[in-house]
Design an enzyme around this catalytic site. Sequence first.
Site, mmCIF file in Angstrom:
data_model
loop_
_atom_site.group_PDB
_atom_site.id
_atom_site.type_symbol
_atom_site.label_atom_id
_atom_site.label_comp_id
_atom_site.label_asym_id
_atom_site.label_seq_id
_atom_site.Cartn_x
_atom_site.Cartn_y
_atom_site.Cartn_z
ATOM 1 N N GLU A 112 0.538 -0.958 0.130
ATOM 2 C CA GLU A 112 -0.204 0.031 -0.092
ATOM 3 C C GLU A 112 1.045 1.137 0.137
ATOM 4 O O GLU A 112 2.076 1.300 0.717
ATOM 5 C CB GLU A 112 -0.457 -0.069 0.864
ATOM 6 C CG GLU A 112 0.085 -0.215 2.386
ATOM 7 C CD GLU A 112 -1.418 -0.596 3.712
ATOM 8 O OE1 GLU A 112 -1.474 -1.583 3.724
ATOM 9 O OE2 GLU A 112 -0.841 0.381 4.514
ATOM 10 N N LYS A 114 2.717 4.545 0.725
ATOM 11 C CA LYS A 114 3.200 5.409 1.969
ATOM 12 C C LYS A 114 2.719 6.589 2.073
ATOM 13 O O LYS A 114 3.159 7.311 1.295
ATOM 14 C CB LYS A 114 4.761 4.798 1.907
ATOM 15 C CG LYS A 114 5.492 5.280 3.515
ATOM 16 C CD LYS A 114 6.978 5.077 3.466
ATOM 17 C CE LYS A 114 7.446 5.490 5.172
ATOM 18 N NZ LYS A 114 6.868 6.921 5.506
ATOM 19 N N ASP A 116 2.603 10.552 2.991
ATOM 20 C CA ASP A 116 3.664 11.310 3.661
ATOM 21 C C ASP A 116 3.088 12.584 4.184
ATOM 22 O O ASP A 116 2.219 13.522 4.411
ATOM 23 C CB ASP A 116 3.853 11.756 2.359
ATOM 24 C CG ASP A 116 5.659 12.775 2.933
ATOM 25 O OD1 ASP A 116 5.811 12.614 4.039
ATOM 26 O OD2 ASP A 116 6.341 13.471 1.922
ATOM 27 N N TYR A 222 -4.668 3.075 8.608
ATOM 28 C CA TYR A 222 -3.970 1.145 7.972
ATOM 29 C C TYR A 222 -3.802 0.167 9.073
ATOM 30 O O TYR A 222 -3.009 -0.416 8.872
ATOM 31 C CB TYR A 222 -2.915 1.869 6.948
ATOM 32 C CG TYR A 222 -1.804 2.279 7.396
ATOM 33 C CD1 TYR A 222 -0.789 2.286 8.796
ATOM 34 C CD2 TYR A 222 -2.213 4.047 6.965
ATOM 35 C CE1 TYR A 222 -0.334 2.723 9.184
ATOM 36 C CE2 TYR A 222 -0.367 4.972 8.114
ATOM 37 C CZ TYR A 222 0.074 4.109 8.430
ATOM 38 O OH TYR A 222 0.479 5.069 9.688
ATOM 39 N N LYS A 308 11.050 3.171 -0.540
ATOM 40 C CA LYS A 308 11.234 4.810 -0.441
ATOM 41 C C LYS A 308 11.319 5.050 -1.977
ATOM 42 O O LYS A 308 13.097 4.172 -2.559
ATOM 43 C CB LYS A 308 11.861 4.817 0.136
ATOM 44 C CG LYS A 308 12.200 5.091 1.725
ATOM 45 C CD LYS A 308 10.877 5.380 2.612
ATOM 46 C CE LYS A 308 10.832 7.206 2.669
ATOM 47 N NZ LYS A 308 12.027 7.644 4.022
ATOM 48 N N CYS A 402 40.886 31.079 5.204
ATOM 49 C CA CYS A 402 40.338 30.641 5.896
ATOM 50 C C CYS A 402 39.424 31.479 5.908
ATOM 51 O O CYS A 402 40.065 33.208 6.211
ATOM 52 C CB CYS A 402 40.633 30.306 6.812
ATOM 53 S SG CYS A 402 39.547 30.943 8.590
ATOM 54 N N CYS A 405 38.875 33.585 9.131
ATOM 55 C CA CYS A 405 39.681 34.728 9.363
ATOM 56 C C CYS A 405 41.698 34.583 9.163
ATOM 57 O O CYS A 405 42.480 35.151 9.541
ATOM 58 C CB CYS A 405 40.983 33.693 11.178
ATOM 59 S SG CYS A 405 41.516 32.293 10.843
ATOM 60 N N CYS A 420 41.342 25.285 8.329
ATOM 61 C CA CYS A 420 42.357 26.274 9.335
ATOM 62 C C CYS A 420 42.989 25.780 10.114
ATOM 63 O O CYS A 420 41.969 25.364 11.365
ATOM 64 C CB CYS A 420 41.126 27.411 8.974
ATOM 65 S SG CYS A 420 41.633 28.039 10.501
ATOM 66 N N CYS A 425 40.553 30.581 15.177
ATOM 67 C CA CYS A 425 39.771 31.229 15.155
ATOM 68 C C CYS A 425 38.179 30.967 15.049
ATOM 69 O O CYS A 425 38.146 30.647 15.713
ATOM 70 C CB CYS A 425 39.724 30.003 12.940
ATOM 71 S SG CYS A 425 38.504 30.752 11.848
HETATM 72 S S1 IVH Z 1 2.970 0.966 9.181
HETATM 73 C C1 IVH Z 1 4.250 -0.515 12.376
HETATM 74 N N1 IVH Z 1 1.849 1.459 6.775
HETATM 75 O O1 IVH Z 1 5.078 5.327 7.448
HETATM 76 C C2 IVH Z 1 4.327 -0.334 11.367
HETATM 77 N N2 IVH Z 1 2.677 3.390 8.011
HETATM 78 O O2 IVH Z 1 8.054 4.844 8.710
HETATM 79 C C3 IVH Z 1 3.413 1.198 11.230
HETATM 80 N N3 IVH Z 1 3.273 5.649 6.590
HETATM 81 O O3 IVH Z 1 5.480 5.491 11.103
HETATM 82 C C4 IVH Z 1 3.335 1.409 10.430
HETATM 83 N N4 IVH Z 1 1.884 5.134 5.545
HETATM 84 O O4 IVH Z 1 3.834 6.980 9.732
HETATM 85 C C5 IVH Z 1 2.470 1.735 7.864
HETATM 86 N N5 IVH Z 1 0.481 2.857 4.377
HETATM 87 C C6 IVH Z 1 1.078 3.047 6.318
HETATM 88 C C7 IVH Z 1 1.926 4.155 6.170
HETATM 89 C C8 IVH Z 1 2.553 4.498 7.211
HETATM 90 C C9 IVH Z 1 2.544 6.237 6.031
HETATM 91 C C10 IVH Z 1 4.452 6.196 7.722
HETATM 92 C C11 IVH Z 1 3.749 5.957 9.488
HETATM 93 C C12 IVH Z 1 4.773 5.487 9.884
HETATM 94 C C13 IVH Z 1 5.734 5.802 9.176
HETATM 95 C C14 IVH Z 1 7.115 4.732 8.863
#
Ligand code: IVH
Length: 664
Positions: A112, A114, A116, A222, A308, A402, A405, A420, A425
């Site tokens: 799913e 992530k 932001d 989630y 990521k 530097c 100084c 330096c 300094c």
């Molecule tokens: S699961 C124990 N699912 O990403 C696992 N996290 O670095 C709980 N986040 O702190 C996290 N979308 O704030 C999960 N679909 C998703 C997410 C998600 C964003 C964030 C969350 C978490 C951080 C992890």
Amino acid sequence: MNLVLEKINKIKEQLNEWGYAYYVLDNPVVDDAEYDKLLKELIELENQNPELITSDSPSQRVGGIVLDKFEKYKHRTQMLSLANAFNEKDLRDFDKQIFKETEHKNYSFYVEPKIDGLSISLIYERGKLIKGVTRGDGIFGEDVTSNVRTIKSIPLTISDKDDYVEIRGEVFLSKPEFEKINLKRQLDEEPLFANPRNAAAGTLRQLDSNVAAARNLDAFLYYFMDREKISTHSDSLKYLEDLKFKVNNLGKLCTDIEQVIEHIEFISSQRSNLDYEIDGVVIKINEFDLYEKVGYTAKSPKWAIAYKFPAEIKQTKLLNIFPTVGRTGRITYNAALEPVQLAGTTVQAATLHNSDFIKQKDIRIGGVVKVKKAGDIIPEIVEPIVDELYNNLKVWEEEKFCPECNTELERSVGEVDQYCINFSCPRKIIRSLEHFVSRDAMNIEGLSIKIIEKLYENNLVKNILDIYNLKNHKQELINLDKMGVKSVDNMLEAIEKSKQNSVEKLFFGLGIRHVGKKTAQLLMTNFKSIQKLSDIEFEKLEAIHDIGPTVAQSVVDWFNVKENILLLENLKNCGLTMDYLGNIGSKFNEKVTDKSFVITGTLSKPRNYFKNILEEYGAKVIDSVSKKTDFVLAGVEAGSKLEKANKLGINVIDESQFIEMIGE
Ligand code: IVH
């Protein structure tokens, strides 16, 4: 039933239904005017009958609560974060690890987006939303319930009437909402938010809930893990949907890592079309019963990982290259860039590291360069765009003196960095003071770089020792602009307290070149005091495992400077800890590591004995009991601290329970 109550309930139900269609399903069934008209009617009825107002009424979403501060809240179960994956190999390694840990049991993955935003934990008791808490440090969060109530996609009541239901997810601001907020801020001549995430964070942490109510925060949920009710993540999401939470619709159940990778590609392809920001993809094992088997690290579950997205790369013009001086005198080159939007923020500076980096890439002032954010935080120059125009630009030449100084810069044999070497300094001194007071070193709160600069300019602090003499200049401190009596008192108190820091922290804080936190610890464990280390020979140092010739030479050189020896003597006279008291953080015990303890009353051995043991296990030993305290170790005749602990409901243990806990 009371007729008015009946009417109110009917209106609430209607508004909730319309609100759900609008905010969760994104499929409005009436127009805004009709919704607003009914809401107004509800508010009027409630105003006439205030005893009928309930906390779950849609009228309660409009803000109105203004707090002094947010209360801290201890999460029932820690809010963990996720380990990262950056490429296919990381993902396949993750799969292999799970294959191993589950002993080849059948498992599937849920994939799913992530989101932001900011994590949130929602607590419902008997169907009513009673708390919304931020992640904080994972153990303690902030109670932001009054703001969470304004988030219209979060139901105030749910049909699951269990005593305690906890649901976690992500609060965010949609891209259009973010644009709207910034447009208004621009008109009001207020500073703009860098990206939707920052805007969401700024909104969720507003003490005035009217601000949150006006800004239309949103939330995807989630995380719902109640194994008695549900056994897989995908079912938990369906359950959340049934409870009328907003659940992201791009998630998919995948049977193997190939499908996972395919779905990650699909989500990536959708990224720019979405009206909310995502910064990656989360992959979780779907079967709850495998969670324990696969396990956890201290910070994150091993049954999930966050992929990521690769850093975004943009082109912009390099306006200038300027050097800065660090605490060791090392010169770092920085780039001034024509402002460019990159991964959600406006970038106008980037690091160029050292002069070799610039020469190797042949980076020239005035040219166009590619920039990216390393780990999405610090902007970096990837390479220049070499064309005819570029070739006509002047080749960059490194600084000879530097910038602070004007001392001639030096470079040791075999090193890429220029230094330096002037002891006086000003920038070096300010930076080394900043290092001395930093968290991993002496951890003196209140001495920010700005304050240090001010103290330096006013001749109040010119070296480390001066910090400990500041208490004799209280009035001068108060007279410095912007320093109030209270902040001066706090600062002086923090300085006094730092005297009790372990010698490792002090040694690290001295800022000896090549002596990082780990090396400082290693040297103190081996030599037991700074004194004993001071006349050690190079060979003896180098003989220690993990200490190389560069570090050894640097330490020997430092002790050869007589000003340094004098400084140590003076610090000792001020009462700083100069001897090694224990192996802080060398052991691990789930119940103790990272926990905070208060020791009180009379025990069978001096308090320091217990303090040392606790610190060996990486626990914090603090002076006073607060909500944040995890345990109070109480001996005989424990007084007010024990009383306070009992009042706050903090775990109190006696010596035998302590021994049991430690298992030694
Ligand atoms: S699961 C124990 N699912 O990403 C696992 N996290 O670095 C709980 N986040 O702190 C996290 N979308 O704030 C999960 N679909 C998703 C997410 C998600 C964003 C964030 C969350 C978490 C951080 C992890």
